[in-house]
Design an enzyme around this catalytic site. Sequence first.
Site, short mmCIF file in Angstrom:
data_model
loop_
_atom_site.label_atom_id
_atom_site.label_comp_id
_atom_site.label_asym_id
_atom_site.label_seq_id
_atom_site.Cartn_x
_atom_site.Cartn_y
_atom_site.Cartn_z
N THR A 7 -5.77 -1.50 6.93
CA THR A 7 -5.84 -2.96 6.97
C THR A 7 -7.26 -3.38 7.31
OG1 THR A 7 -5.09 -2.74 9.25
CG2 THR A 7 -3.44 -3.41 7.63
N LYS A 66 0.83 -1.21 0.00
CA LYS A 66 0.00 0.00 0.00
C LYS A 66 0.87 1.27 0.00
CE LYS A 66 -2.25 -1.46 3.68
NZ LYS A 66 -1.56 -2.76 3.81
N THR A 67 1.89 1.27 0.87
CA THR A 67 2.78 2.44 0.91
C THR A 67 3.52 2.58 -0.41
OG1 THR A 67 3.07 2.00 3.26
CG2 THR A 67 4.65 3.51 2.24
N ASP A 97 -1.32 6.56 6.36
CA ASP A 97 -1.31 5.13 6.63
C ASP A 97 -2.20 4.87 7.85
OD1 ASP A 97 -0.58 2.53 6.26
OD2 ASP A 97 1.49 2.75 6.95
N1 LIG Z 1 4.04 -5.35 -6.06
C1 LIG Z 1 5.25 -5.35 -5.52
N2 LIG Z 1 6.32 -5.62 -6.27
C2 LIG Z 1 7.55 -5.65 -5.70
N3 LIG Z 1 7.79 -5.42 -4.39
C3 LIG Z 1 6.76 -5.13 -3.61
C4 LIG Z 1 5.44 -5.07 -4.13
N4 LIG Z 1 4.60 -4.75 -3.12
C5 LIG Z 1 5.35 -4.63 -2.02
N5 LIG Z 1 6.65 -4.86 -2.31
C6 LIG Z 1 7.76 -4.87 -1.34
O1 LIG Z 1 7.22 -5.16 -0.07
C7 LIG Z 1 7.63 -4.18 0.89
C8 LIG Z 1 6.43 -3.79 1.72
O2 LIG Z 1 5.54 -3.02 0.96
P1 LIG Z 1 4.74 -1.79 1.59
O3 LIG Z 1 5.52 -1.13 2.68
O4 LIG Z 1 4.30 -0.95 0.47
O5 LIG Z 1 3.52 -2.54 2.23
P2 LIG Z 1 2.25 -1.94 2.97
O6 LIG Z 1 1.06 -2.65 2.44
O7 LIG Z 1 2.25 -0.46 2.90
O8 LIG Z 1 2.49 -2.40 4.44
P3 LIG Z 1 1.94 -1.70 5.79
O9 LIG Z 1 0.46 -1.85 5.76
O10 LIG Z 1 2.61 -2.54 6.84
O11 LIG Z 1 2.43 -0.29 5.75
C9 LIG Z 1 8.23 -3.03 0.08
O12 LIG Z 1 9.47 -2.70 0.56
C10 LIG Z 1 8.44 -3.54 -1.31
O13 LIG Z 1 9.82 -3.79 -1.50
#
Ligand SMILES: Nc1ncnc2c1ncn2[C@@H]1O[C@H](COP(=O)(O)OP(=O)(O)OP(=O)(O)O)[C@@H](O)[C@H]1O
Length: 343
Positions: free
Chosen positions: A162, A68-69, A113
């Site tokens: 989430t 998501k981030t 977030d």
């Molecule tokens: N589609 C994708 N392709 C490649 N790498 C990804 C992808 N999605 C996420 N990642 C990897 O996974 C890691 C976590 O992603 P991210 O921080 O965006 O998750 P999030 O959903 O925002 O988590 P949270 O809810 O804990 O903040 C990132 O560092 C990235 O390297």
Amino acid sequence: MSLERDLVSPDAEGEESQIEAALRPKRLGEFIGQARVREQLSLVLESALRRGRSPDHMLMSGSPGLGKTTLAMIIAAELSAPLRITSGPALERAGDLAAILSTLAEGEVLFIDEIHRMARPAEEMLYLAMEDFRVDIVVGKGPGATAIPLDIATFTLVGATTRAGLLPAPLRDRFGFTAHMDFYQVEELEQVLHRSARLLGVTLPGEGAHEIARRSRGTPRIANRLLRRVRDFADVRAGGVIDRDIASAALNLYEVDAEGLDRLDRAVLDALLRKFGGGPVGLSTLAVAVGEEPETVEVVAEPFLVRQGLLARTPRGRVATAAAWHHLGMTPPPDAFGATLFD
Ligand SMILES: Nc1ncnc2c1ncn2[C@@H]1O[C@H](COP(=O)(O)OP(=O)(O)OP(=O)(O)O)[C@@H](O)[C@H]1O
């Protein structure tokens, strides 16, 4: 002892966040998987760019670590717009949010977030800002207090949660686009792993990538983390070669089982089967049994267990499926399913 922060915990902290930042895809074209979300998003962005306007506010919902981030950062990059990042728990008072909103640049992307954890007064201020690009600054107290309207820059809010179900309807309705992020397929995680291996300078044969991918709980963050632990193991014990057996031995050492379940997942299943005969049992009782917060069990463990067909959420509580008994090598009692799942 808390089971929450584990090798396969989907949260990231400290040094790991820095490594994550280096592994994040920077543009939509590099983002792997989530094909539908990618296509929807690229249309929203392209049309906004053509019209020369800020796109609608967007909500990303899904389990931790699914990207998501990363997507919020990609949105700003694709729009060539600046990005401001904050989180729901940091916005305790309306003033915290007002300070951010009143200093946004034209077209800026504001990423909040855990938006479901924002305090009520800040949430109400956000309604007006999202709709009319205005905030009311309240001056004075009591009956003499007055609200001074202040125009703010046009911005795009990207909210991440989430738990989309916890968002109040007035907030949910103000998002023009909602992206539901699902767990990744094994093949998609293999691609994530190959990309990360390239960036980290790790040699990763296909069979090693496959073994790590299928044990990563459908989550890129966990895949990247397991890759680094498997690399350590391979470096020290196998001359750096990550074949299937080495990946498997490393993951066993780190207590990630053949289906990718971690200690919290297994503790939840174990309690459900041994202490409650397979259920139904309420979330809070189950959480007490594993020594965790109900929210952790609900947000971190359950979505994956449900997706793996190991646990069902029923109106009467959580219930183990036949596959759960099988997974822990136990035999279900004869009356385990008839009266629970299907009544
Ligand atoms: N589609 C994708 N392709 C490649 N790498 C990804 C992808 N999605 C996420 N990642 C990897 O996974 C890691 C976590 O992603 P991210 O921080 O965006 O998750 P999030 O959903 O925002 O988590 P949270 O809810 O804990 O903040 C990132 O560092 C990235 O390297």
